[in-house]
Design a protein around this motif. Sequence first.
Motif, PDB file in Angstrom:
ATOM      1  N   SER A  12     101.453 -35.287  30.108  1.00 51.66           N
ATOM      2  CA  SER A  12     102.848 -34.966  30.394  1.00 51.66           C
ATOM      3  C   SER A  12     103.101 -35.243  31.882  1.00 51.66           C
ATOM      4  CB  SER A  12     103.140 -33.518  30.009  1.00 51.66           C
ATOM      5  OG  SER A  12     104.522 -33.280  30.124  1.00 51.66           O
ATOM      6  N   ASN A  13     104.028 -34.495  32.474  1.00 48.55           N
ATOM      7  CA  ASN A  13     104.480 -34.850  33.828  1.00 48.55           C
ATOM      8  C   ASN A  13     104.051 -33.817  34.869  1.00 48.55           C
ATOM      9  OD1 ASN A  13     106.194 -32.695  33.195  1.00 48.55           O
ATOM     10  ND2 ASN A  13     107.632 -34.111  32.262  1.00 48.55           N
ATOM     11  N   THR A  54     102.562 -39.974  35.438  1.00 52.73           N
ATOM     12  CA  THR A  54     103.903 -39.995  36.016  1.00 52.73           C
ATOM     13  C   THR A  54     103.853 -40.917  37.225  1.00 52.73           C
ATOM     14  OG1 THR A  54     105.757 -38.600  36.711  1.00 52.73           O
ATOM     15  CG2 THR A  54     103.616 -38.016  37.594  1.00 52.73           C
ATOM     16  N   TRP A  91     106.999 -36.792  26.512  1.00 47.83           N
ATOM     17  CA  TRP A  91     106.923 -37.485  27.803  1.00 47.83           C
ATOM     18  C   TRP A  91     106.675 -38.980  27.645  1.00 47.83           C
ATOM     19  CZ3 TRP A  91     109.099 -37.130  32.108  1.00 47.83           C
ATOM     20  CH2 TRP A  91     108.630 -37.771  33.244  1.00 47.83           C
ATOM     21  N   ASN A 141     110.844 -30.773  29.643  1.00 43.94           N
ATOM     22  CA  ASN A 141     111.075 -32.179  30.006  1.00 43.94           C
ATOM     23  C   ASN A 141     112.577 -32.482  30.013  1.00 43.94           C
ATOM     24  OD1 ASN A 141     108.315 -32.402  29.875  1.00 43.94           O
ATOM     25  ND2 ASN A 141     108.250 -33.531  27.947  1.00 43.94           N
TER      26      ASN A 141
END
Length: 464
Positions: free
Chosen positions: A146-147, A220, A358, A383
């Motif tokens: 994910s971020n 990211t 994501w 998100n």
Amino acid sequence: MKKVELIFVPTPGIGHLVSTVEFAKLLIDHNDRIRVTILSMKWFPDAALDAYTKSLTALPPDGIQLIDLPRVDPPSLAPWKSAESIIDSFIKCYIPPVRNAVRDIVSMKCSSDETRVAGLVLDLFCSPMVDIATDFDLPSYIFITSNAAFLGLMFYLPTRHSLNSSEFQSSDPEHVIPGFVCPVPTYVLPSAVFSKDGGYAAYVKVAERFKDAKGIIINTFEEVEHYALSCFSNGQNPPVYPVGPVINPNGLSYSDSDDKVMKWLDDQPQSSVVFLCFGSMGSFKAPQVKETALGLEQSGFRFLWSLRVQPPQNDASNMLPEGFLERVQGRGLICSWAPQLKVLAHKAIGGFISHCGWNSILESLWFGVPIVTWPLYAEQQLNAYKMVKELGLAVEMRLNYRKDSDEVVMADEIEKAVGMVMDGGSEMRKKVKEMGEIARKSVMEGGTSFNSIGKLIENMISNN
Ligand code: UDP
């Protein structure tokens, strides 16, 4: 010089395994001393994932090697347990086979003059496996699929837990989470943190081990999450390496209907189609299917709708409003699995109604396609919040929809959202396109993520 071997342990879900393996390929492209062994855990059968995993066996064996771990008995958990708690139990079952595999690899490489093992790269849900690395005197790296904002939540959880060990309550005031400019409303936090059925405990357990890693790798890029990433360079946590967007260049094309979808898109005018797709686990019940259909019909726009329905139902066609398919014939197409990457790359696509996984967000940015937010599960609400409220890179439809609720998004709301995202002259579209170009530059030679991968490799190699 000796080759450097990294042992990757991805979680076997599409949104996790694919980006982890694609990242492994990037490492090898960056430095020809690097070799990767992927330990493949066996989860539920999944056709798209199986097709992807099978494609790895065709890769040159001197780069990536795939080791199929034995199937373990699935955790016997009550069905109402949260998904994160089920994943946690599953990972726990795999600790002995992973330990055995690491032991075999380490002992084999010990006697080799050519290669040495440089560490474990663990999916975020596998963070409890840092103990395996420690047992063999190896460093671990955590790979966040994910971020950076999600990483902020992961850093926040153990801190909060040490002060207040109870699950989050929906009535909690906003939370000051590192990586977010403003306090985060409780209603956009992942369902797991509210869960008394093991979800909260599983998240805390996973998050508590991040500090034991030698580095944290995130899919990211600096330019999109500059603020969040700047919060993590305080020396209090392991170094963080933004390496994305890591995109699978071939997409996950495996279904027989892929050609039909792409041919249909070829016949549509430029930027005229809104695409709806909800990740590997997005599905809906009958009332929502009906409202979505009506919303699309009312909008008047062309659409491509990847539609899956919640079990025990498996046929979506009898959930559609009567006569719908006839009325939208020629301007709408429904499929089950969509070749998402190829679809987003197609010139006919003008907007994307997304569950905000994501990978989907990165893919959409990559191709400059603006998103309408419709989060469903995992950390997707967070998100969506980040994209809409902090980055101004998505159109808000919902920030806090949850898959397991009985809430229905009504046709008028969907119609309005489609109108907003398909507005060809919008500032949002311009901004998303610009960010897409920046994303592409970040992974090119000299770009921020490219350089970050270089630093990570130095860190990995210097361990030896
Ligand atoms: N995907 C796809 N077709 C579908 C659904 C998903 O190709 O019908 C791909 C999508 O392109 C992305 C991945 O599956 O690469 C989903 O990852 P994401 O993080 O967006 O969501 P998750 O499935 O983990 O919820």
